[in-house]
Design an enzyme around this catalytic site. Structure first.
Site, short mmCIF file in Angstrom:
data_model
loop_
_atom_site.label_atom_id
_atom_site.label_comp_id
_atom_site.label_asym_id
_atom_site.label_seq_id
_atom_site.Cartn_x
_atom_site.Cartn_y
_atom_site.Cartn_z
CG ASN A 136 -0.40 -0.09 2.51
OD1 ASN A 136 0.76 -0.51 2.66
ND2 ASN A 136 -1.14 0.30 3.53
CB THR A 216 1.64 -12.17 6.66
OG1 THR A 216 0.68 -12.36 5.64
CG2 THR A 216 3.02 -12.43 6.12
N GLY A 217 1.94 -11.83 9.81
CA GLY A 217 2.79 -11.51 10.97
C GLY A 217 2.91 -12.72 11.89
CD GLU A 234 4.57 -0.84 13.39
OE1 GLU A 234 3.35 -0.71 13.67
OE2 GLU A 234 5.47 -0.38 14.10
CB CYS A 268 -2.14 -0.05 8.43
SG CYS A 268 -1.07 1.38 8.41
CD GLU A 369 -6.50 -4.54 7.84
OE1 GLU A 369 -5.95 -5.65 7.73
OE2 GLU A 369 -5.87 -3.48 8.00
CD GLU A 446 9.02 0.53 11.58
OE1 GLU A 446 10.12 1.10 11.67
OE2 GLU A 446 8.85 -0.55 11.00
#
Ligand code: NAD
Length: 478
Positions: A136, A216-217, A234, A268, A369, A446
């Site tokens: 994204n 995936t995390g 994240e 996100c 989501e 971050e």
């Protein structure tokens, strides 16, 4: 080497063919990064030189800004206005910021102790850092991670999404031209599912900084557990805009609109749940829907375009399936909900800006989501109810509050279960301020000093100072 077609989602056409790295080549990238960290020029370079090289990267991005913005728009579909004014300049700014702040941030600290001893804290690089990023914000998220990791003295392997590798590959060229030593930055275009298990379990990879979906995390955490690694995660979100009755209505409507439809809702931090006070709900929804219907869809390269296509056919199908679920579960479509009819939009993966009313918290569209231009509007009567609804989510990424009463909004923000709360604004990211989610939105930060230090390891050195012999030497004084 195998090749992979890269598609422009506005036209469905192939815009590039990019070599695709397979499992076997991961070994080469990790070896190069490890060698550059252990034996190459990188660890010997002074902080001042490191700063200059990163400033060169920042300037290199600015020098190619127009080309990069166009490329980002062609590859992601986002309007050129967004890539030109947000993605590209912010990427350059991040390299500049961490270049200029690495020295003060890395400064060692002394701890005075009262027992004839002293300690020093050293911030050291972690080693080889794998940076895995989504589609994204391809250049921006890669730049956030890379600027911090390199400024801290690490070497990196960057894995962009195989849907959007083009600006990451240009960044690799810019970094090469900027004069960074060989092996310090390695960019691999690969399928995450294919190379993930190899890259993320390699014991020579010291840290993984990942941005992407929560599922995936979780997989990456499993691979990483085979050899203990530092992780930044994240992940996904289902953020809420809380619109209080004392807000400036026009500002709140326009703010809420931008915070779900920017980048086609593929953010996100997309505010995909609007919680609005019953007293103003009718007015709010009418104005919101009227404006949503006017958003102009089109190819991102057309200056008139306000919203582009979704990233792929598969992703649009996923968004459509959520819209169908919303309908079935009894939410009311207030606008959109369809693939647009215009013939010029037929080849791309466009979807109308969509708003659902009468959304209840138990509905799938309120909880999961969607990652597209779909917003749920839910009414509340009391502030406590708004708070309960906002926190009724497995995610905890961000929230925005719209109110003219700043103190009231600040008090409310303290009770919100999310890593970032914006008051009367949205989407403001600063290199100076840490960003990251709670709950299933992940962990680690971050940006800011706090985010930067995640890319370092902290060493404690303690030394005996007094003229006396240290206690330890007398313990077994036999
Ligand atoms: P994704 O999880 O499908 O992919 C992200 C990256 O991981 C890609 O590079 C992909 O190739 C790679 N990958 C996929 N499977 C892998 C595996 N098994 N091992 C290692 N790597 C693997 O996410 P996406 O569809 O690219 O992006 C959308 C998601 O990203 C959304 O959930 C969104 O909320 C999240 N996101 C979060 C933030 C944040 O800051 N929290 C920012 C942007 C996007």
């Amino acid at each position: 080497m195998r090749k992979k077609n890269v598609i422009n989602p506005a036209t469905g056409q192939t815009i590039a063919e990019v070599p695709r790295v397979d499992k076997e080549n991961i070994e080469r990238a990790v070896t190069a990064a490890q060698k550059a960290f252990d034996e190459g020029a990188w660890p010997k370079i002074s902080l001042a030189e490191r700063r200059n090289l990163l400033l060169n990267v920042s300037q290199g991005i600015l020098d190619k800004a127009q080309e990069l913005a166009r490329l980002e728009t062609e590859n992601t579909g986002k309007p050129l206005k967004e890539s030109t004014f947000m993605d590209i300049p912010s990427s350059a700014k991040t390299f500049e910021y961490f270049a200029n702040n690495l020295e003060p941030y890395l400064k060692s600290k002394k701890i005075e102790l009262d027992s004839g001893a002293e300690s020093q804290l050293l911030y050291e690089p972690r080693g080889v850092v794998a940076l895995i990023v989504p589609w994204n914000y391809p250049l921006l998220i890669a730049s956030w991670k890379m600027a911090q990791a390199l400024a801290a003295g690490n070497t990196v392997i960057l894995k962009p999404s195989s849907l959007t590798p083009l600006t990451a590959l240009r960044l690799a060229e810019i970094i090469n031209d900027a004069g960074l030593p060989q092996g310090v930055v390695n960019v691999i275009n690969a399928s995450g599912a294919e190379i993930g298990p190899v890259l993320c379990s390699d014991p020579r990879v010291d840290m993984i900084s990942f941005t992407g979906s929560t599922s995936t995390g979780r997989e990456i955490m499993r691979f990483a557990s085979e050899s203990t690694k530092k992780l930044i995660m994240e992940l996904g979100g289902k953020s809420a805009s809380i619109v209080l009755a004392d807000c400036d209505l026009e500002t709140a409507v326009m703010g809420a609109l931008t915070s779900i439809f920017l980048n086609q809702g593929q953010m996100c931090t997309a505010m995909s749940r609007i919680l609005v006070d019953k007293k103003i709900a009718k007015q709010f929804s009418e104005q919101f829907v009227e404006k949503a219907k006017k958003i102009k869809l089109g190819d991102g390269l057309d200056p008139e375009t306000q919203m582009g296509p979704l990233i792929s056919h598969e992703h649009r199908q996923k968004v459509i399936s959520y819209v169908e679920k919303g309908r079935k579960e009894g939410a009311k479509i207030l606008c959109g909900g369809r693939i647009p009819d215009e013939p010029e939009l037929k080849k791309g993966f466009f979807f109308e800006p969509t708003a659902f009313g009468q959304v209840r918290p138990e509905m799938t569209i309120f909880q999961e989501e969607i990652f597209g231009p779909v917003v749920c509007i839910t009414e509340f009567s009391q502030e406590e109810e708004a708070l309960r609804l906002a926190n009724d989510s497995s995610f905890g990424l961000a929230c925005s509050i719209w109110s003219k009463d700043l103190e009231r909004a600040k008090n409310l923000s303290k009770k919100i279960d999310a890593g970032t709360v914006w008051i009367n604004t949205y989407g403001m990211f600063y290199n100076e301020a840490p960003y990251g989610g709670f709950k299933e939105s992940g962990f680690g930060k971050e940006l800011g000093k706090e985010g930067f230090l995640e890319y370092t390891r902290l060493k404690h050195i303690n030394y005996h100072l007094s003229g006396e012999k240290p206690l330890v030497s007398q313990w077994y004084a036999l």
